[in-house]
Design a protein around this motif. Sequence first.
Motif, PDB file in Angstrom:
ATOM      1  N   SER A   1      -4.584   3.443   1.532  1.00  0.00           N
ATOM      2  CA  SER A   1      -4.697   2.577   0.568  1.00  0.00           C
ATOM      3  C   SER A   1      -3.795   2.883  -1.145  1.00  0.00           C
ATOM      4  N   GLN A   2      -3.318   1.792  -1.711  1.00  0.00           N
ATOM      5  CA  GLN A   2      -2.785   2.062  -3.224  1.00  0.00           C
ATOM      6  C   GLN A   2      -1.844   3.071  -3.468  1.00  0.00           C
TER       7      GLN A   2
ATOM      8  N   ARG B   1      -2.521   5.539  -1.695  1.00  0.00           N
ATOM      9  CA  ARG B   1      -2.559   7.096  -0.871  1.00  0.00           C
ATOM     10  C   ARG B   1      -2.984   7.203   0.304  1.00  0.00           C
TER      11      ARG B   1
ATOM     12  N   SER C   1       1.317  -1.490  -0.121  1.00  0.00           N
ATOM     13  CA  SER C   1       0.276   0.413  -0.303  1.00  0.00           C
ATOM     14  C   SER C   1       1.223   1.411   0.066  1.00  0.00           C
TER      15      SER C   1
ATOM     16  N   MET D   1     -10.324  -2.156   2.764  1.00  0.00           N
ATOM     17  CA  MET D   1      -8.624  -2.104   2.170  1.00  0.00           C
ATOM     18  C   MET D   1      -7.716  -3.252   2.057  1.00  0.00           C
TER      19      MET D   1
END
Lengths: 267, 285
Positions: free
Chosen positions: B217-218, B220, B44, B240
């Motif tokens: 998450s990803q 961000r 992440s 998430m």
Amino acid sequence: MLGDITLGQFFPGDSPVHRVDPRMKLLLTALYICLTFLVKDFIGYGLLLALLLFCTLLSGLKLKFMLRSLKPILMIILFTFFLNMFFAKGDRVLFAWRFIVITEESLYFAAFMALRLVFLILGTSLLTLTTSPIALTDGLERVLKPLKLVRFPVHELSMMMTIALRFIPTLLEETDKIMKAQAARGADFDTGNLLQRAKAMVPLLVPLFISAFRRADELAIAMEARCYRGGEGRTRMKILRLQAVDYLALLLFLALLAAELLRQRLL
Amino acid sequence: MPIEVSHLSHVYMPGSPFSASALEDVSLRIEDGEFAAVIGHTGSGKSTLVQHFNGLIRPSQGKVLVNGLELSDPKTSLKEVRRQVGLVFQYPEYQLFEESVELDIGFGPKNLGLPKDEIAARVRQALADVHLPEELLQRSPFDLSGGQKRRVAIGGVLAMEPSILILDEPTAGLDPRGREEILSLIQGWHRKGRTIVMVSHSMDDVSRLAERVYVMSQGRLAMEGSPAEVFSRPDELLSMGLDLPAAAKLRAELAKKGFALPKGIHRMEEIETALLAFFLKGGAA
């Protein structure tokens, strides 16, 4: 920190060049190398260039990536070029100053030898850029199989190569991590004289060796747990079979080789 | 001085077919003396984020300001940044390399160019800080137990006396007792006034220790707030790939059975007091 190191420079793709059987690719590369050494003039190089360009275009690789493979040996190429330029013998003097003499012949020879290196590297790069390391060792094992007759451990060697290749990214990642961990403790790998830099490697190499041995140990146990016992009687999941594209490629290379030899004979 | 991150983005291997975006437009601020936790699924971007805090990765887009030092400025001394910000990596015991515990812990201070007696004093202090006996000083770090190795490695970072300490998964791979020891040590350093940034997968550790939680998450920053705020949004966390602390799960189970405890409860002690309050109020199932 190690982001700019490109080892195992394989570029995945699905072009005809990628699809050629790895055994055939090894043979073709051998033929290509023979051709580079057979070429005696720049017209021959034109032929090589055409072949190389054709294969590169077919493979869908960017020329930029091909040329990038020349970077590590640029110094060697330049060195060969200048050495030949200054020391090859010739009659028609172009430039003379004290002991430095450049003749037309030496300039020609220097360019010729430098180009030979360039072609050798570009051709072999095409092999490693379009063939996955695993396919390459697989092909190598099959090509070297006749050596089994003289009790050469072909399977063991290729298994070692496969494992080594498999662990290059892992170890690179590990190196990167340890480098960062030591850098976080103020270690400095980039400055100082040669001796200082060599000393700075100790905090990197000791943990790296320890982890490499640990991994080797774990891998050996994991392989034994799955009953690995060497090459005898082992079957394959992916059996290599020659396809039409392989024969076409072989035909193309042989035709070029014949054409070049014929041209040299006739002219 | 705080850690200030504004509009930070990071791309791995830009310009190649393997390029991957690890951070996208992250902005956050970690105050002095705060205990911050960074949580997120594997990949992440949390490790990439914290590696920006001590200049191991230079910001390519956006700004990172640590203790007033601007890290995107190439003139900023990385040595100074690393003296002030200690970073303990995941499985830090794999970075041990010296012949003795004393030399290994002294590696950081030596790199700072400190005099010998100062190094010796810091090594002893660091050893005390990680609750290891002085007899270990002359032992090889490779002869120690797993938990001891980890404490020596953390001591090696503490010996640089950073005002901000970042720990990436400090309890990964330890047995329950080793975990407990490390966590209470970290809590102790925080009480002495250090800023702590802890990257963790363990929601229980986070809910117990952190004052502020950042959820990645990803690439961000997906959520930010006190543990009570973050853990009162279970659906988002689950989507998430994250989990809830045991106490928050218990609260949800109790709520299903009709015991309506206040939202945001994430510690076992809170469950206890809330249940007591519930029954005293005369609530019934």
